[in-house]
Design a protein around this motif. Structure first.
Motif, short mmCIF file in Angstrom:
data_model
loop_
_atom_site.label_atom_id
_atom_site.label_comp_id
_atom_site.label_asym_id
_atom_site.label_seq_id
_atom_site.Cartn_x
_atom_site.Cartn_y
_atom_site.Cartn_z
N ARG B 327 0.83 -1.21 0.00
CA ARG B 327 0.00 0.00 0.00
C ARG B 327 0.87 1.27 0.00
O ARG B 327 2.01 1.26 0.44
CB ARG B 327 -0.93 -0.02 1.22
CG ARG B 327 -2.08 -1.02 1.05
CD ARG B 327 -2.77 -1.31 2.34
NE ARG B 327 -1.90 -2.02 3.30
CZ ARG B 327 -2.27 -2.45 4.49
NH1 ARG B 327 -3.52 -2.25 4.88
NH2 ARG B 327 -1.44 -3.09 5.28
N LYS B 328 0.24 2.31 -0.48
CA LYS B 328 0.99 3.57 -0.62
C LYS B 328 0.47 4.57 0.41
O LYS B 328 -0.75 4.67 0.62
CB LYS B 328 0.78 4.13 -2.03
CG LYS B 328 1.66 5.31 -2.36
CD LYS B 328 1.35 5.84 -3.74
CE LYS B 328 2.17 7.09 -4.00
NZ LYS B 328 1.76 7.78 -5.21
N PRO B 329 1.36 5.31 1.04
CA PRO B 329 0.89 6.29 2.03
C PRO B 329 0.06 7.39 1.37
O PRO B 329 0.31 7.80 0.24
CB PRO B 329 2.18 6.89 2.59
CG PRO B 329 3.25 5.95 2.21
CD PRO B 329 2.82 5.28 0.94
N LYS B 330 -0.97 7.84 2.14
CA LYS B 330 -1.74 9.01 1.69
C LYS B 330 -0.93 10.27 1.96
O LYS B 330 -0.94 11.21 1.19
CB LYS B 330 -3.07 9.08 2.43
CG LYS B 330 -3.96 7.84 2.25
CD LYS B 330 -5.24 8.00 3.03
CE LYS B 330 -6.03 6.70 3.16
NZ LYS B 330 -6.22 5.95 1.94
N PHE B 331 -0.25 10.25 3.09
CA PHE B 331 0.68 11.35 3.41
C PHE B 331 1.61 10.89 4.51
O PHE B 331 1.37 9.85 5.15
CB PHE B 331 -0.06 12.64 3.81
CG PHE B 331 -0.90 12.53 5.05
CD1 PHE B 331 -0.34 12.83 6.31
CD2 PHE B 331 -2.25 12.18 4.98
CE1 PHE B 331 -1.13 12.75 7.45
CE2 PHE B 331 -3.03 12.11 6.12
CZ PHE B 331 -2.48 12.39 7.36
N VAL B 392 8.94 9.12 11.92
CA VAL B 392 8.31 9.27 10.61
C VAL B 392 7.02 8.43 10.61
O VAL B 392 7.05 7.24 10.91
CB VAL B 392 9.24 8.80 9.48
CG1 VAL B 392 8.55 8.96 8.13
CG2 VAL B 392 10.55 9.59 9.51
N THR B 393 5.90 9.08 10.33
CA THR B 393 4.61 8.41 10.39
C THR B 393 3.95 8.48 9.01
O THR B 393 3.69 9.57 8.51
CB THR B 393 3.69 9.13 11.40
OG1 THR B 393 4.40 9.28 12.62
CG2 THR B 393 2.41 8.34 11.62
N ALA B 394 3.70 7.34 8.46
CA ALA B 394 3.03 7.29 7.17
C ALA B 394 1.58 6.89 7.39
O ALA B 394 1.29 5.90 8.08
CB ALA B 394 3.71 6.27 6.26
N VAL B 395 0.66 7.69 6.86
CA VAL B 395 -0.75 7.38 6.97
C VAL B 395 -1.16 6.74 5.64
O VAL B 395 -0.98 7.35 4.59
CB VAL B 395 -1.57 8.65 7.25
CG1 VAL B 395 -3.06 8.34 7.29
CG2 VAL B 395 -1.12 9.28 8.57
N PHE B 396 -1.71 5.52 5.74
CA PHE B 396 -2.03 4.84 4.49
C PHE B 396 -3.42 4.24 4.54
O PHE B 396 -4.08 4.23 5.59
CB PHE B 396 -0.98 3.76 4.19
CG PHE B 396 -0.89 2.68 5.22
CD1 PHE B 396 -0.15 2.86 6.39
CD2 PHE B 396 -1.55 1.45 5.05
CE1 PHE B 396 -0.06 1.85 7.35
CE2 PHE B 396 -1.45 0.45 5.99
CZ PHE B 396 -0.73 0.64 7.15
#
Lengths: 620, 396
Positions: B327-331, B392-396
């Motif tokens: 999956r790809k992060p939204k931001f 670092v936090t990736a929201v996905f």
């Protein structure tokens, strides 16, 4: 007790290897500490290096950007933007020198309040501002901080809205072309690069100012070059316009007589269709165009001698061999070695002027002749008028003489009767036989007395009418008394009272006979007016006095005065109110002529309350 | 629709221009005109009120949270200056963002944790994902705050906390927190993210001990008075250049303190927890850190290690990728310690490191972050505060 002490007690013979290891550990620990310190320093230097690199990169990019700008205003704007974005001062203002040698804001940045920006953009630094004098004297920059304040500069804080700032001059001239002021406000200074005189700050500003200063100089030089070139083009266009459209012929020609350039007016002047035709067909100006070779030779001599001629006039041939007059103004153009390159000049056709001058000369001649004739005519007329005046005066005198003769006749009538009676008495006495010596003596005595009286009358008459050969100085009272003596009979007969009021004994310098004639005329006029108006208690009042260095004779009557409508005319010749039987109209004209022309005096008349007053003013 | 996110930044000095430029860029990148939520991180040189007002106007008054940082981070760009602002605009029908704030946290941090929980609790939902905290870094003590917060929240579920401590660049006496139109200090700006989504994150510090173990011999709360029986400042003296002693800020960026990690953290976090010395008292010889300690606690003098930091960032990207799978992060939100910025790395090194990390996690992601005075991120399901760390936090 430390662990080391207890260890020593537990192990009295320490392991040498352990000691070595302990020392090595201690040494290593020290080395690590040194390395940590060095690492801290390294990071510090690294930051400084990065900051410097960033600045130099920014300066390099600014340099590239500025080198691509051909508008000096854009340079100012790019520079203040660099100060804000790269050097990280809060505010920057560029002042540019105006034609009046004051400095006005031309670019600014870092003022984000519209009111502040508006206020600062209107600032002007006058030429005599205290902040300018140190810069004009050669200072590289001025600085104003809490600790460092240049005299006269700190006062600008409020106007600039900067608490600390640098002032740098730009442009290498006695008066800088521009002033760059960079700095920070008090409230925001902590967020910006501080203004201080540390080597780093001065180097940063110096690098910027050095770069921009050179560019500004170059641009101003370039601007002036462009302006000069534009002016040159304008002048060239104007010259070409003048050259093409001038009424005068303009040309350049070689020393050997060929035209290099000629304008349409020159071609037209010489009757050629175009400058090209003129330049092609005329290959020897001297021979082809000059009517008289002596003029051409003289022109070339003057050019050789003086390098220029002005208004050299010569007749020249047109293409059709008709002759025109031309005025030439020329100069010699030489190279650096003094060799003649060409001649250039202007030609003006003056044929019409020449003709006009000739006509004028003829006209002047005619005018001179006419003028001389007119002068002669005027002289003759004047002489004629003078002659007439003399005749008029003579007529006047004769008229007075007639009057006098009438008076004499009147005065002689009584003595003549007496003489007749005496003679008759002598005859009758003899007839009565009473004639004796005593009677005869008495008769003769009486007769002689009468004759003496009559003789005195004749003498008085002669006194008045003797001719004036020269001007004399005489008492005014004397001719006045004589005149009154002559007229007293007719005055008495008409009941006219005469009063003479002399003040002092004034004298005049003039012709006695003519003066008496004037007195008699005025007195007789007064008498006639009094008789004609039938005035009650008629009076002639005569005053003699001095006034402002002059002798004044005033003769006034109470006959009611002269009507206003004729007052201005009474001194004109042939003007009379007495009718053709009594007046000639010459008397008062004669008086005016005698007093004003012969004796340089003034004769005037005015109406008084009850009559007229004639006033004679004469030099003493 | 899903989630549209855009990030913009500006380095303009004029706050109005900067705010407008950053917001417009963000909206343009997200291809939206009216965002649902806005994150803002900016540095302290700006007139903060003007800056936030401009962003609010440009983003149609969308809810806004954020704080001041020592620098800003976006995709391929870092700027550690007094004038930088970055804006993230989010429009989503998958994620919900609810923002709250508490003020005056300096008075009683326990109370602050409780008060914040009171604000959050009504907003909590089954699908709540995480909380982002932006806290005044000058007055914050994390441990009592967390205890009070988690206790007051009364939730069985673990709510991960991410965020950073606001910075002031040492140029002013205060940091700033943003909540909608408000700009304030000594407070917490908090965002609860809920909805259809998940978070993947990594936490790594990259510090190594120098020298041998030390022991706190006297302390109180988060103040350490003595180490090995001598004043704490005295114990640090050997590591500091003589002329640097007066420059405490430089000292504390070069040196930090390491404490043994609790056993439950070690697998994910490693041997040491790093603490930044946020203050000192010359008269007492004491130093202050951002969490509480006890007498007898072992500590090590620590230094940053550039290689470890580099390796740590790779570990972070590895952790995130592992969790996200395909999956790809939204931001991505990135909280980086200011001690790992320009004070360690050359400008280009820093950018290269960032780009490397960003490429590892996913190219051209909406990425926003700031350089902080402390980083908040969970380790092994425990919310923690960190220093000299990247979270670092990736929201996905």
């Amino acid at each position: 007790m430390s662990n080391d002490d207890s260890n020593r007690r537990a192990y009295p013979a320490p392991d040498p290897n352990l000691e070595i290891l302990q020392r090595e550990k201690e040494a290593l620990a020290q080395q690590v500490k040194r390395l940590i310190r060095a690492e801290g320093k390294l990071y510090e230097y690294q930051q400084e290096l990065d900051a410097q690199l960033k600045e130099y990169k920014g300066l390099y990019e600014l340099n590239r950007k500025l080198n691509g700008i051909f508008n000096i205003q854009k340079i100012f704007e790019a520079t203040v933007a660099y100060v804000i974005e790269q050097l990280e001062f809060e505010r920057a203002v560029f002042f540019r020198k105006t034609e009046k040698e004051s400095y006005c804001v031309c670019a600014l940045d870092g003022y984000y309040d519209p009111f502040e920006k508006d206020q600062v953009s209107k600032l002007v630094i006058e030429q005599d501002s205290p902040c300018l004098s140190p810069l004009v004297a050669g200072r590289e920059y001025l600085i104003c901080t809490g600790a460092l304040q240049e005299p006269g500069v700190a006062g600008c804080r409020i106007k600039l809205r900067m608490n600390e700032f640098f002032v740098y001059p730009l442009g290498f001239h006695s008066l800088p072309h521009a002033l760059l002021i960079v700095g920070n406000s008090m409230e925001n200074a902590a967020f910006y690069r501080r203004v201080d005189d540390t080597p780093g700050s001065l180097l940063s500003m110096g690098n910027l100012v050095g770069l921009v200063s050179s560019l500004i100089d170059n641009h101003i030089f370039f601007e002036r070059m462009v302006q000069a070139r534009e002016q040159e083009k304008l002048a060239e266009a104007r010259y070409r316009d003048i050259f093409e459209n001038a009424a005068e012929g303009i040309y350049q020609r070689t020393p050997d007589g060929k035209y290099i350039d000629a304008n349409p007016a020159l071609a037209q002047m010489f009757g050629y269709a175009s400058p090209r035709e003129l330049m092609t067909e005329v290959t020897d100006i001297g021979r082809q165009l000059y009517v008289d070779q002596r003029y051409y030779a003289e022109l070339m001599r003057s050019l050789e001698k003086d390098g220029r001629v002005e208004g050299f006039e010569t007749p020249m041939y047109r293409k059709d061999r008709s002759v025109i007059w031309v005025s030439l103004s020329m100069r010699t153009v030489r190279d650096s070695d003094g060799q003649v390159l060409f001649y250039e000049g202007m030609s003006e056709e003056i044929t019409k002027r020449k003709m006009a001058e000739e006509a004028l000369r003829e006209s002047e001649q005619k005018y001179r002749q006419l003028s001389e004739a007119l002068e002669q005519r005027v002289k003759e007329t004047v002489d004629e008028l003078r002659q007439k005046d003399r005749i008029l005066i003579l007529q006047g005198r004769q008229a007075v003489m007639g009057e006098m003769l009438s008076n004499i006749a009147h005065q002689w009538r009584q003595p003549l009767n007496l003489l007749a009676l005496l003679v008759q008495d002598l005859q009758m006495t003899q007839k009565r036989g009473e004639l004796n010596e005593e009677f005869i003596d008495a008769n003769i005595k009486r007769t002689l007395e009468i004759i003496r009286q009559m003789s005195r009358t004749i003498d008085d008459f002669r006194y008045f009418f003797k001719s004036d050969q020269e001007m004399l100085e005489f008492r005014v009272l004397e001719p006045m008394e004589k005149a009154l003596s002559l007229l007293e009979g007719s005055f008495e007969a008409n009941g006219i009272r005469i009063e003479v009021i002399p003040t002092g004994d004034p004298v005049i310098h003039g012709y006695l006979g003519e003066f008496v004639q004037v007195l008699l005329n005025i007195l007789m006029n007064a008498r006639d007016a009094l008789i004609a108006r039938q005035v009650q208690d008629p009076l002639v009042s005569i005053k003699l006095f001095r006034e402002e260095g002059k002798t004044v004779v005033s003769i006034a009557d109470n006959a009611g005065g002269i009507p206003e409508e004729i007052k201005e005319k009474i001194f004109e010749p042939y003007f009379t109110t007495k009718g053709p039987e009594q007046g000639t109209g010459i008397g008062l004209f004669m008086c005016k002529t005698i007093i004003e022309k012969s004796m340089n005096g003034v004769l005037t008349v005015r109406n008084t309350e009850d009559g007229a007053e004639f006033r004679i003013e004469l030099q003493m | 629709m899903g989630t549209s996110v855009g990030v913009g930044y500006s380095l303009h000095k004029n706050p109005a221009d900067a705010g407008k430029e950053a917001a417009h860029q963000a909206l343009q990148q997200a291809n939206i005109t009216r965002p649902d939520f806005v994150f803002v991180f900016a540095t302290v040189g700006y007139n903060q009120q003007v800056l936030i007002q401009t962003i609010r106007e440009a983003t149609s008054g969308a809810p806004l949270s954020g704080c001041s940082g020592e620098g800003i981070i976006t995709q391929g760009m870092v700027a550690e200056t007094n004038f930088g602002v970055c804006v993230m605009t989010i429009a989503s029908d998958e994620l919900r963002f609810s923002n709250v704030s508490v003020k005056d946290i300096g008075v009683d941090v326990d109370m602050a944790g409780g008060r914040l929980a009171e604000e959050i609790r009504p907003l909590l939902a089954e699908d709540s994902i995480a909380c982002f905290l932006f806290v005044d870094g000058l007055v914050f003590d994390f441990d009592p705050f967390r205890a009070a917060f988690e206790k007051s929240l009364q939730s069985d579920r673990h709510l991960p906390l991410f965020g950073g401590l606001a910075a002031n660049n040492l140029a002013t006496q205060k940091t700033y927190q943003y909540h909608d139109d408000q700009v304030f200090s000594q407070g917490i700006s908090c965002v609860l993210m809920s909805g259809k989504g998940d978070v993947a994150w990594g936490v790594n510090h990259g510090c190594v001990p120098v020298g041998t173990r030390r022991t706190i011999t006297r302390c109180k709360g988060n103040i350490i008075f003595e180490i090995d029986g001598i004043p704490a400042l005295e114990a640090l003296k050997d590591y500091v250049e003589d002329d640097s002693e007066s420059q405490w800020n430089k000292v504390t960026l070069n040196l930090c303190l390491g404490f043994k990690s609790p056993e439950y953290l070690k697998p994910e976090y490693g041997e040491f927890i790093i603490r930044y010395m946020m203050g000192k008292n010359d008269a007492e010889g004491s130093v202050t850190i951002q969490s509480d300690v006890k007498d007898g606690t072992e500590l090590w003098i620590m230094r940053r290690d550039k290689e470890l930091i580099r390796d740590g960032l790779q570990a972070i990207s590895h952790q995130i990728r592992e969790k996200m799978g395909t999956r790809k992060p939204k931001f991505v939100m990135h909280f980086e310690c200011m001690g790992r910025g320009k004070v360690v790395y050359r400008e280009q090194e820093k950018i290269d490191l960032l780009r490397s990390l960003q490429e590892d996690i996913g190219s051209n992601l909406p990425w926003i972050g700031f350089y902080s005075y402390g980083e908040i991120g969970p380790v092994s399901r425990h919310n923690c505060i960190h220093n000299f760390t990247a979270v670092v936090t990736a929201v996905f």
